[in-house]
Design an enzyme around this catalytic site. Structure first.
Site, short mmCIF file in Angstrom:
data_model
loop_
_atom_site.label_atom_id
_atom_site.label_comp_id
_atom_site.label_asym_id
_atom_site.label_seq_id
_atom_site.Cartn_x
_atom_site.Cartn_y
_atom_site.Cartn_z
N THR A 86 1.56 -4.24 4.32
CA THR A 86 1.37 -4.55 5.75
C THR A 86 0.83 -5.96 5.99
O THR A 86 1.02 -6.53 7.06
CB THR A 86 0.38 -3.55 6.40
N ASP A 87 0.15 -6.52 4.97
CA ASP A 87 -0.61 -7.76 5.23
C ASP A 87 0.26 -8.94 5.67
O ASP A 87 -0.14 -9.72 6.54
CB ASP A 87 -1.41 -8.16 3.99
N THR B 252 0.83 -1.22 0.00
CA THR B 252 0.00 0.00 0.00
C THR B 252 0.85 1.25 0.00
O THR B 252 0.46 2.28 -0.55
CB THR B 252 -0.93 -0.02 1.24
#
Ligand code: ASP
Length: 321
Positions: free
Chosen positions: A97-98, A18
């Site tokens: 981030t996942d 992101t």
């Protein structure tokens, strides 16, 4: 900051996420495509970084929900190269981030770097009205200049250790937490304030035979992650046992309830799996705490690792890496 560190290079490796995301409408923080903006442009968007000796390299452009072995292998290869350069002080990795906590764990386990490897990210895309990526990147440079080694994660002004960090929120900018261990440090106006000692880095980039083995494989040993819950039965486990070539299941991590407890119907199926040579490890589906070892545990415990990290740890154990 010593003058020798100030003079050394910091390399920034871009992998997507992101932080490099773009939405069709400014102000849309959720409907965007990750991994669109080049890492060179992310760095150029932070004028304050001009003073630092930075070098950038694009390793991949992926949404980290799709992270997998081939990107990890490319990332490890480039990290080993850059960390081995005498004038490189540290390496920053921009990442989604996942699955950031999985990459952080993998890198710490494989490399145990003596120099800091700092992963950073963002919860809002680069196109957001108020993106968080530029501040996180700027904080990551501060940490890369002041930390002593090991794999670290920087997000929302906090510095976390690879072993402890987990993404705990779907939307908030401070989406990461280190549970009982707490954050290692915080970053305040470019100054890193430590709460506890930095995790030990190794003295050299990881064990070279193990690294070579990791870099040569085309698939990790199959380790599946399942959850114990009310009304669980062993159907998933029995289906996995039927799974054959080319990648039969070699390990199962079960995210148990509470202190590693598992539904008795699932225990029966997992015991059958064990009897067939599948390694079974129990972690906890609780967000905080570890499985506290005790004689009544049905299976070996994950030594405090979260379910996703325990899955990686078991796959690397089975690989011998
Ligand atoms: N799906 C994105 C990723 O992990 C989410 C993010 O980066 O925040 O790449």
């Amino acid at each position: 900051m010593s003058s020798s560190i100030a003079a050394a290079r910091i390399v920034i490796l871009g992998t997507g996420g992101t932080i490099a995301g773009r939405a069709s409408q400014t102000g849309d923080n959720v409907s965007y495509t990750a991994g669109q903006v080049a890492v060179a442009d992310l760095v150029a968007a932070v004028p304050a970084l001009n003073a630092s000796r930075l070098e950038v390299e694009q390793v991949s452009q992926v949404d980290s929900k799709d992270m997998g072995l081939s990107v990890w292998q490319s990332l490890v290869t480039r990290l080993v190269y850059h960390l081995g350069q005498l004038d490189v002080a540290s390496v920053i990795v921009t990442h989604g981030t996942d699955t950031l906590e999985e990459t952080a764990y993998l890198l710490q386990r494989l490399l145990q770097p003596a120099k800091p490897v700092v992963l950073t990210c963002a919860m809002r895309p680069a196109s957001a009205l108020v993106p968080d990526g530029p501040q996180n990147l700027s904080d990551a440079v501060a940490v890369a200049q002041q930390a002593q080694g090991g794999v670290l994660v920087v997000c929302a002004g906090q510095v976390h250790a690879a072993q402890d960090v987990a993404k705990v929120h779907t939307y908030r900018l401070d989406a990461f937490d280190s549970g009982d261990a707490g954050a290692l440090a915080c970053v305040e106006e470019g100054h890193v304030r430590c709460f506890r000692p930095w995790p030990g880095g190794g003295t050299a980039p990881g064990d070279s035979a193990r690294l070579a083995q990791f870099l040569a494989i085309d698939a990790l040993p199959r380790v599946e992650l399942i959850t114990s819950h009310a009304d669980a039965d062993g159907t998933v486990v029995r289906a996995l046992l039927k799974w054959g070539a080319p990648r039969p299941v070699r390990g199962i991590v079960v995210a148990g309830t509470g202190n590693g407890t598992v539904h008795h119907d699932l225990i029966a199926a997992l015991s059958d799996a064990q009897a067939q040579g599948v390694r079974v490890v129990v972690s906890s589906r609780c967000a905080w705490g570890r499985v506290v070892p005790h004689p009544g545990l049905a299976f070996e415990h994950s030594s405090g690792l979260s379910p996703v990290k325990a899955r990686l740890a078991l796959a690397l154990d089975l690989l011998g890496a």
